[in-house]
Design a protein around this motif. Structure first.
Motif, PDB file in Angstrom:
ATOM      1  N   ARG A  62     -55.419  52.559  41.049  1.00 17.79           N
ATOM      2  CA  ARG A  62     -56.421  52.371  40.172  1.00 17.79           C
ATOM      3  C   ARG A  62     -56.173  52.427  38.698  1.00 17.79           C
ATOM      4  N   PHE A  63     -55.076  52.941  38.403  1.00 16.88           N
ATOM      5  CA  PHE A  63     -55.020  53.401  36.816  1.00 16.88           C
ATOM      6  C   PHE A  63     -54.665  51.951  36.207  1.00 16.88           C
ATOM      7  N   HIS A  64     -54.774  50.760  36.801  1.00 16.20           N
ATOM      8  CA  HIS A  64     -55.085  49.612  36.134  1.00 16.20           C
ATOM      9  C   HIS A  64     -56.412  49.406  35.873  1.00 16.20           C
TER      10      HIS A  64
ATOM     11  N   LEU B 192     -59.194  58.698  31.112  1.00 16.30           N
ATOM     12  CA  LEU B 192     -59.755  57.497  31.561  1.00 16.30           C
ATOM     13  C   LEU B 192     -59.113  57.018  32.775  1.00 16.30           C
ATOM     14  N   HIS B 193     -57.834  57.451  33.285  1.00 17.74           N
ATOM     15  CA  HIS B 193     -57.109  57.318  34.654  1.00 17.74           C
ATOM     16  C   HIS B 193     -58.088  58.078  35.641  1.00 17.74           C
ATOM     17  N   ARG B 194     -58.360  59.225  35.234  1.00  8.91           N
ATOM     18  CA  ARG B 194     -59.002  60.256  36.000  1.00  8.91           C
ATOM     19  C   ARG B 194     -60.402  59.369  36.483  1.00  8.91           C
ATOM     20  N   SER B 195     -61.076  58.806  35.509  1.00 13.80           N
ATOM     21  CA  SER B 195     -62.396  58.385  35.850  1.00 13.80           C
ATOM     22  C   SER B 195     -62.077  57.008  36.640  1.00 13.80           C
ATOM     23  N   TRP B 196     -61.107  56.167  36.406  1.00 18.82           N
ATOM     24  CA  TRP B 196     -60.690  54.836  37.137  1.00 18.82           C
ATOM     25  C   TRP B 196     -60.535  55.487  38.991  1.00 18.82           C
TER      26      TRP B 196
END
Length: 465
Positions: free
Chosen positions: A154-156, A121-125
């Motif tokens: 962006r990891f938020h 998910l963090h990679r997508s963000w």
């Protein structure tokens, strides 16, 4: 959320099947083991119930911070204890081997799969995908600062699509902003309408006197109609959620902030784990340490001892001698002055991606972080911890402003937030902010998470030079 539920269900089923197979083997299909077949079918759903009761599916704990992992871990302990009590209370004999395999496996696998889901998910963000569309509400400087931070981190999962300021877009601001402003969508009176027009799913209200009390309550009512989330940002800097508690007083929510955990039983446990782990690692890595020392001594033109000693500043400003494998030529300190104008970081820290003072074998050691291994001796002696702020040089500490000295209230670490977040790729200000954040929000769960992330950072060699 549906993906997370499916992952947890599969983790529970896989763990139960593995436990059944390893414990009973070819006797699994025997009639007297049918009870365990039913238990294997039911266990995944019981695991999800335990996660639900420990609030491991609440959105405020998901995908950011360490609290999500702690809740999964607590779910495993609670479920194990519950099964043990039920077995004793109803005289239902559960095979201890089955439980000893299934419960640790479901707990560890649950944490690991949560990490993998979060990582994807963090990679997508980070690519700007699947972000929550956010409208910021506040004064110009606060909006610009928050926009800068959310675009950097962006990891938020928050992507700023616009802002509402106290004045009209054609009006005049309150002075120079600290960064670029997002598109101004309106004033404080237009927040709900502007959020709907922008297709936002979240409104973040920054600290400002105009948006408080009744005005904030009315905004909540307006956003409720369109199912838009409302987030109120506080003025607290780098304080984790587990240190804050909302305590209503006569209808007014009061934010109670606890002091960071700098003393007590958990700190004592950290000390014990540090020294025992350092001793075990030193003993097991002794052959590798010997090989590295021989390679350094035999390196052509390097000269000097294999172990480099340097004075660093530890807890409460106490100096100590740090040990590292030598990665530079012996005249490195003398050549520093001529390279200062090529420093690639700000502040007091000198970093240079292609530092000519680093030996060929030293470059290899740094890339794999093997030059740090002798610091295990510092951990064993009590000068350092496995996890903590970066150990600073005396000249750095001499130029610290008062706030920065806060990082000296705990022991420096062999690894830390600074290392797993980019190491030398970080700016001076960002590395200091991460160190302060560690001091303010320390927990045993955070230490464990940093140690796991360190392995990943070493494999990637991110920021290592």
């Amino acid at each position: 959320m549906a993906t997370l539920c499916l992952v947890d269900l599969l983790v529970g089923l896989a763990s139960a099947v593995v436990a059944l197979t390893l414990r009973f083997g070819s006797a699994t299909a025997e009639p007297y083991n049918r009870g365990y077949l039913w238990l294997t079918v039911v266990l995944p759903f019981v695991w999800m119930v335990a996660l639900t009761l420990n609030r491991a599916y609440e959105s405020r704990y998901l995908f950011v911070g360490n609290d999500e992992y702690a809740r999964v871990f607590r779910s495993g302990i609670a479920l194990t204890a519950t099964l043990a009590v039920i077995s004793l209370a109803f005289e239902f004999r559960l095979a201890r081997g089955y439980l000893l395999i299934a419960m640790p496996l479901v707990t560890v696998a649950g944490v690991a799969m949560r990490y993998l889901v979060r990582y994807n998910l963090h990679r997508s963000w980070a690519c700007g995908e699947r972000l929550h569309r956010v409208v910021l509400v506040g004064h110009e400087r606060a909006v610009a600062e928050m926009t800068r931070r959310l675009r950097r981190e962006r990891f938020h999962g928050l992507g700023v699509v616009g802002a509402c300021l106290p004045y009209s877009p054609a009006g005049h601001g309150e002075g120079p902003a600290v960064g670029p402003l997002p598109p101004v969508l309106g004033t404080f009176e237009d927040v709900a309408t502007a959020a709907g027009r922008a297709g936002a799913d979240t409104v973040v209200v920054l600290s400002c006197p105009e948006m408080a009390g009744a005005a904030l309550r009315r905004l909540g009512w307006q956003l409720e109609r369109d199912d838009i989330d409302l987030i109120v940002a506080s003025n607290l800097v780098d304080v984790a959620g587990d240190r804050t508690t909302i305590r209503p007083v006569d209808g007014l929510p009061m934010l109670h902030v606890e002091h960071p955990r700098l003393k007590g039983g958990r700190r004592f446990l950290k000390e014990v784990v540090d020294r025992v782990s350092a001793l075990l690692l030193l003993v097991s890595a002794a052959p590798l340490l010997l090989v590295i020392a021989v390679l350094i001594r035999q390196a052509r033109g390097a000269g000097g001892a294999a172990i480099f000693r340097q004075v660093r500043v530890g807890k409460n400003g106490r100096p100590f001698v740090i040990y590292k494998f030598r990665t530079m030529y012996v005249d490195a300190e003398d050549r520093l002055a001529e390279l200062l104008d090529r420093n690639e970081t700000g502040g007091e820290l000198f970093k240079m991606r292609h530092d000519p003072r680093v030996t060929p074998i030293g470059r290899w050691l740094r890339r794999l972080s093997l030059d740090e291994l002798p610091q295990l001796v510092n951990v064993l002696k009590g000068d350092m911890s496995l996890v903590g702020p970066r150990p600073p040089l005396p000249r750095e500490v001499a130029n610290y402003p008062s706030d920065m000295r806060r990082r000296l209230v705990v022991k420096p670490g062999l690894t830390g937030l600074w290392q797993v977040s980019g190491r030398s790729d970080l700016s001076w200000e960002e590395s200091i902010r991460l160190d302060l954040s560690y001091v303010e929000n320390w927990s045993l769960t955070m230490d464990l998470t940093i140690l796991v992330r360190t392995l990943s950072a070493v494999v990637r060699s991110s920021g290592a030079y």
